[in-house]
Design a protein around this motif. Structure first.
Motif, PDB file in Angstrom:
ATOM      1  N   LEU A   1     -29.033   8.041 -82.047  1.00 47.34           N
ATOM      2  CA  LEU A   1     -29.589   6.979 -81.207  1.00 47.34           C
ATOM      3  C   LEU A   1     -30.272   5.898 -82.041  1.00 47.34           C
ATOM      4  N   THR A   2     -31.003   6.304 -83.061  1.00 50.69           N
ATOM      5  CA  THR A   2     -31.670   5.337 -83.926  1.00 50.69           C
ATOM      6  C   THR A   2     -30.653   4.449 -84.632  1.00 50.69           C
ATOM      7  N   THR A   3     -29.600   5.048 -85.142  1.00 47.93           N
ATOM      8  CA  THR A   3     -28.574   4.273 -85.839  1.00 47.93           C
ATOM      9  C   THR A   3     -27.846   3.337 -84.886  1.00 47.93           C
ATOM     10  N   LEU A   4     -27.542   3.786 -83.681  1.00 53.32           N
ATOM     11  CA  LEU A   4     -26.879   2.909 -82.702  1.00 53.32           C
ATOM     12  C   LEU A   4     -27.764   1.723 -82.317  1.00 53.32           C
ATOM     13  N   ILE A   5     -29.045   1.960 -82.163  1.00 50.19           N
ATOM     14  CA  ILE A   5     -29.972   0.875 -81.836  1.00 50.19           C
ATOM     15  C   ILE A   5     -30.059  -0.118 -82.983  1.00 50.19           C
ATOM     16  N   VAL A   6     -30.120   0.385 -84.209  1.00 54.07           N
ATOM     17  CA  VAL A   6     -30.188  -0.507 -85.371  1.00 54.07           C
ATOM     18  C   VAL A   6     -28.904  -1.322 -85.496  1.00 54.07           C
ATOM     19  N   VAL A   7     -27.750  -0.712 -85.251  1.00 50.22           N
ATOM     20  CA  VAL A   7     -26.477  -1.440 -85.320  1.00 50.22           C
ATOM     21  C   VAL A   7     -26.413  -2.507 -84.226  1.00 50.22           C
ATOM     22  N   PHE A   8     -26.870  -2.190 -83.022  1.00 50.02           N
ATOM     23  CA  PHE A   8     -26.903  -3.171 -81.938  1.00 50.02           C
ATOM     24  C   PHE A   8     -27.811  -4.354 -82.302  1.00 50.02           C
ATOM     25  N   CYS A   9     -28.991  -4.043 -82.833  1.00 46.33           N
ATOM     26  CA  CYS A   9     -29.923  -5.107 -83.231  1.00 46.33           C
ATOM     27  C   CYS A   9     -29.359  -5.920 -84.387  1.00 46.33           C
ATOM     28  N   ALA A  10     -28.667  -5.262 -85.321  1.00 42.50           N
ATOM     29  CA  ALA A  10     -28.075  -5.976 -86.451  1.00 42.50           C
ATOM     30  C   ALA A  10     -27.002  -6.943 -85.976  1.00 42.50           C
ATOM     31  N   ARG A  11     -26.261  -6.573 -84.962  1.00 43.49           N
ATOM     32  CA  ARG A  11     -25.241  -7.476 -84.416  1.00 43.49           C
ATOM     33  C   ARG A  11     -25.890  -8.718 -83.814  1.00 43.49           C
ATOM     34  N   LEU A  12     -26.984  -8.545 -83.095  1.00 38.28           N
ATOM     35  CA  LEU A  12     -27.687  -9.692 -82.514  1.00 38.28           C
ATOM     36  C   LEU A  12     -28.293 -10.574 -83.605  1.00 38.28           C
ATOM     37  N   ILE A  13     -28.883  -9.954 -84.616  1.00 35.38           N
ATOM     38  CA  ILE A  13     -29.526 -10.723 -85.674  1.00 35.38           C
ATOM     39  C   ILE A  13     -28.480 -11.433 -86.521  1.00 35.38           C
ATOM     40  N   TYR A  14     -27.361 -10.783 -86.787  1.00 36.11           N
ATOM     41  CA  TYR A  14     -26.285 -11.451 -87.519  1.00 36.11           C
ATOM     42  C   TYR A  14     -25.729 -12.635 -86.722  1.00 36.11           C
ATOM     43  N   SER A  15     -25.613 -12.481 -85.418  1.00 38.06           N
ATOM     44  CA  SER A  15     -25.146 -13.590 -84.584  1.00 38.06           C
ATOM     45  C   SER A  15     -26.118 -14.761 -84.635  1.00 38.06           C
ATOM     46  N   TYR A  16     -27.405 -14.469 -84.633  1.00 37.79           N
ATOM     47  CA  TYR A  16     -28.410 -15.528 -84.741  1.00 37.79           C
ATOM     48  C   TYR A  16     -28.352 -16.164 -86.119  1.00 37.79           C
TER      49      TYR A  16
END
Length: 147
Positions: free
Chosen positions: A115-130
């Motif tokens: 769960l921690t890794t999935l949350i970090v990957v989701f957040c990384a996708r948003l931050i990379y998009s920004y």
């Protein structure tokens, strides 16, 4: 099924900047509480890396500096690289990986790391998009009124 690496907006058609600010603030508060109430969970090096990455993300979002966002993306890369070590550490019970999650059994610890890794990957996708949005904004000329 194709998953795009970047998105134009965050979930619920919201601005990516607000999501990045929320991620930074939530992570800073979460890290602070983890260190205060469960000090054995995070060692000093991990705390310093996470704290630095989230402060860089916060300043990068406030000042619209895309290069500061790379600090958090490097942190996310470290989390993803450490995931297999955590899984093997939980299964074979070495390195204190199982104890650091707060679970005594293998399945609870694995679920926590997944769960921690999935949350970090989701957040990384948003931050990379920004990051890509800021890069495109710097590359395109701003509209200037002609007199």
């Amino acid at each position: 099924m194709k998953i795009d690496l970047t998105v134009d907006q965050g979930p619920c058609n919201t601005d990516l900047r607000s999501w990045c600010l929320g991620i930074a603030i939530f992570s800073l508060v979460s890290i602070t509480f983890n260190v205060l109430f469960a000090p054995s969970v995070v060692n000093f090096v991990g705390f310093a890396i996470a704290l630095t990455a989230n402060i860089l993300l916060l300043i990068g979002c406030i000042k619209y500096k895309r290069l500061l966002l790379l600090g958090w993306l490097i942190y996310a890369l470290l989390v993803v690289i450490g995931f297999p070590f955590a899984v093997f550490g939980v299964i074979f019970h070495y390195g204190g990986y199982r104890e650091s999650t707060g679970f005594n059994n293998i399945f609870g610890a694995l679920l926590s790391y997944i769960l921690t890794t999935l949350i970090v990957v989701f957040c990384a996708r948003l931050i990379y998009s920004y990051y890509v949005q800021l890069k495109n904004r710097e590359g395109s000329p701003q509209a200037v009124p002609v007199v």
